[in-house]
Enzyme design. Structure first.
Site, PDB file in Angstrom:
ATOM      1  N   TYR A   1      60.644   3.564 -33.120  1.00  0.00           N
ATOM      2  CA  TYR A   1      61.208   4.770 -33.726  1.00  0.00           C
ATOM      3  C   TYR A   1      61.956   5.584 -32.663  1.00  0.00           C
ATOM      4  O   TYR A   1      63.094   5.996 -32.867  1.00  0.00           O
ATOM      5  CB  TYR A   1      60.100   5.603 -34.384  1.00  0.00           C
TER       6      TYR A   1
ATOM      7  N   GLU B   1      59.394  14.323 -42.448  1.00  0.00           N
ATOM      8  CA  GLU B   1      59.035  15.491 -41.623  1.00  0.00           C
ATOM      9  C   GLU B   1      58.179  16.470 -42.419  1.00  0.00           C
ATOM     10  O   GLU B   1      57.259  17.076 -41.874  1.00  0.00           O
ATOM     11  CB  GLU B   1      60.291  16.177 -41.087  1.00  0.00           C
TER      12      GLU B   1
ATOM     13  N   TRP C   1      52.485  12.592 -36.450  1.00  0.00           N
ATOM     14  CA  TRP C   1      53.720  11.878 -36.763  1.00  0.00           C
ATOM     15  C   TRP C   1      53.456  10.375 -36.825  1.00  0.00           C
ATOM     16  O   TRP C   1      54.025   9.664 -37.644  1.00  0.00           O
ATOM     17  CB  TRP C   1      54.811  12.205 -35.738  1.00  0.00           C
TER      18      TRP C   1
END
Length: 188
Positions: free
Chosen positions: A17, A39, A47
């Site tokens: 990522y 998000e 995350w």
């Protein structure tokens, strides 16, 4: 290769990522919508948790096809609360549909969400010179302004911290560490 300090080196998904997505200027409508939603799911979880559930989220939210997500029924969203592959938070799931509807309104008004969101940075990334990822702010006056504007437009499950994180991820701000090999401004 040097990466930003926040990258979990033992996690392939986190590294991939960072190396291929995070901080790269993003302009594709569907990709912007997906990232915006991801998000918003992060509130209260890591995350990394969101990244590991990303594929399942893509499946249940129709690859983040904005029009299809905007048309989802209450029954479809309620059904998702039993899906253990995703973050089962009623507010976040219903906000996804709501935010898709708001995306469509912005597209109608501004031609694209891309044009709208990038106008806040005059269509050029803000380049911060971050030496250590902990030096990056969690929110700024600009992310507060954008969050306030989006809330007025009816967006849910957003705030200045979520918006700043989105801005970092979508490349509106460059918060790669100066020495990061993936920083677009990095010189060898």
């Amino acid at each position: 290769m040097k990466r930003c300090g926040w990258v979990k080196k033992q996690d392939d998904l986190d590294r991939m990522y960072h190396d291929t997505e995070w901080g790269r200027p993003l302009h594709d409508e569907q990709a912007l919508f997906e990232l915006f939603c991801l998000e918003s799911y992060q509130s209260g979880v890591s995350w990394l948790t969101v990244l590991h559930k990303r594929q399942a989220f893509n499946h249940v939210f129709k690859q983040y096809d904005i029009a299809k997500v905007a048309a989802m029924t209450d029954k479809e969203l309620e059904f998702l609360l039993s899906d253990e592959a995703i973050i089962r938070h009623r507010g976040k799931l219903f906000a996804t549909r709501n935010n898709a509807q708001q995306f469509l309104q912005i597209q109608k008004e501004f031609g694209s969400f891309d044009n709208y969101i990038w106008s806040f940075v005059k269509h050029h990334p803000i380049n911060h010179k971050i030496n250590h990822y902990k030096d990056a702010p969690s929110q700024t006056a600009l992310s507060e302004q954008i969050a306030k504007e989006l809330k007025k437009r009816g967006f849910k499950y957003i705030g200045p911290t979520m918006i700043y994180s989105f801005m970092q991820a979508a490349g509106l701000v460059n918060d790669h560490e100066v020495e990061c090999s993936f920083n677009p401004n990095h010189t060898l």
